[in-house]
Write a protein that holds these residues in place. Structure first.
Motif, PDB file in Angstrom:
ATOM      1  N   MET A  39      39.114  -8.242  64.460  1.00 45.96           N
ATOM      2  CA  MET A  39      39.442  -7.207  65.413  1.00 45.96           C
ATOM      3  C   MET A  39      40.723  -7.588  66.127  1.00 45.96           C
ATOM      4  SD  MET A  39      37.028  -5.549  68.278  1.00 45.96           S
ATOM      5  CE  MET A  39      37.328  -6.103  69.916  1.00 45.96           C
ATOM      6  N   THR A  40      41.650  -6.695  66.179  1.00 43.20           N
ATOM      7  CA  THR A  40      42.904  -6.917  66.865  1.00 43.20           C
ATOM      8  C   THR A  40      42.845  -6.274  68.238  1.00 43.20           C
ATOM      9  OG1 THR A  40      44.066  -6.860  64.767  1.00 43.20           O
ATOM     10  CG2 THR A  40      45.389  -6.562  66.746  1.00 43.20           C
ATOM     11  N   THR A  41      43.242  -7.000  69.246  1.00 45.39           N
ATOM     12  CA  THR A  41      43.222  -6.464  70.600  1.00 45.39           C
ATOM     13  C   THR A  41      44.422  -5.552  70.806  1.00 45.39           C
ATOM     14  OG1 THR A  41      42.154  -8.457  71.388  1.00 45.39           O
ATOM     15  CG2 THR A  41      43.224  -7.080  73.040  1.00 45.39           C
ATOM     16  N   ASP A  42      44.146  -4.311  71.172  1.00 44.06           N
ATOM     17  CA  ASP A  42      45.221  -3.382  71.494  1.00 44.06           C
ATOM     18  C   ASP A  42      45.713  -3.597  72.914  1.00 44.06           C
ATOM     19  OD1 ASP A  42      43.740  -0.612  69.680  1.00 44.06           O
ATOM     20  OD2 ASP A  42      45.084  -2.173  68.997  1.00 44.06           O
ATOM     21  N   SER A  43      44.808  -3.999  73.796  1.00 42.50           N
ATOM     22  CA  SER A  43      45.223  -4.229  75.171  1.00 42.50           C
ATOM     23  C   SER A  43      44.337  -5.264  75.835  1.00 42.50           C
ATOM     24  CB  SER A  43      45.198  -2.923  75.970  1.00 42.50           C
ATOM     25  OG  SER A  43      43.894  -2.376  75.980  1.00 42.50           O
ATOM     26  N   TYR A  44      44.912  -5.939  76.821  1.00 47.06           N
ATOM     27  CA  TYR A  44      44.212  -6.941  77.604  1.00 47.06           C
ATOM     28  C   TYR A  44      44.578  -6.724  79.054  1.00 47.06           C
ATOM     29  CZ  TYR A  44      43.262 -11.378  79.891  1.00 47.06           C
ATOM     30  OH  TYR A  44      42.825 -12.341  80.768  1.00 47.06           O
ATOM     31  N   VAL A  45      43.577  -6.749  79.940  1.00 51.35           N
ATOM     32  CA  VAL A  45      43.818  -6.557  81.372  1.00 51.35           C
ATOM     33  C   VAL A  45      43.047  -7.631  82.130  1.00 51.35           C
ATOM     34  CG1 VAL A  45      43.497  -5.013  83.347  1.00 51.35           C
ATOM     35  CG2 VAL A  45      44.089  -4.064  81.112  1.00 51.35           C
ATOM     36  N   PHE A  46      43.699  -8.267  83.090  1.00 52.79           N
ATOM     37  CA  PHE A  46      43.038  -9.201  83.996  1.00 52.79           C
ATOM     38  C   PHE A  46      43.174  -8.638  85.394  1.00 52.79           C
ATOM     39  CE2 PHE A  46      43.190 -12.770  86.974  1.00 52.79           C
ATOM     40  CZ  PHE A  46      41.965 -13.364  86.708  1.00 52.79           C
ATOM     41  N   GLU A  47      42.032  -8.436  86.079  1.00 55.79           N
ATOM     42  CA  GLU A  47      42.044  -7.929  87.449  1.00 55.79           C
ATOM     43  C   GLU A  47      41.535  -9.028  88.367  1.00 55.79           C
ATOM     44  OE1 GLU A  47      39.546  -4.473  87.558  1.00 55.79           O
ATOM     45  OE2 GLU A  47      41.015  -3.240  86.521  1.00 55.79           O
TER      46      GLU A  47
END
Length: 88
Positions: free
Chosen positions: A1-9
């Protein structure tokens, strides 16, 4: 699986959240990792994002002990090291 987006809050209350998301056709799959202070919560959900598609979503939530997180880290490290050798 390829990550399309990553977010750290980063949260002032200390409960930081991380998300990885991938879109496959009209479905978005999201993995969220949260430190609850007592365990690590892994939430995985999928939902239809195409406005023409029927509304649909599914969610799984797991709470994992810190001991199990250490085991997962060790396993993931071995997997990455093996693939780095294959690429080298």
């Amino acid at each position: 699986m390829t990550t399309d987006s990553y977010v750290f809050e980063e949260s002032p209350d200390g409960e930081d959240r991380e998300f990885w998301a991938q879109t496959a056709g009209s479905i978005c799959h999201t993995l969220e990792i949260r430190d609850t202070g007592e365990a690590v919560s892994l939430d995985l959900w999928s939902e239809a994002i195409d406005l023409d598609a029927p509304e649909w979503s599914g969610r799984v939530e797991m709470h994992i002990t810190y001991s199990d997180v250490r085991k997962m880290i060790a396993r993931l490290t071995r997997i990455c090291e093996r693939h780095e050798m294959d690429l080298g």
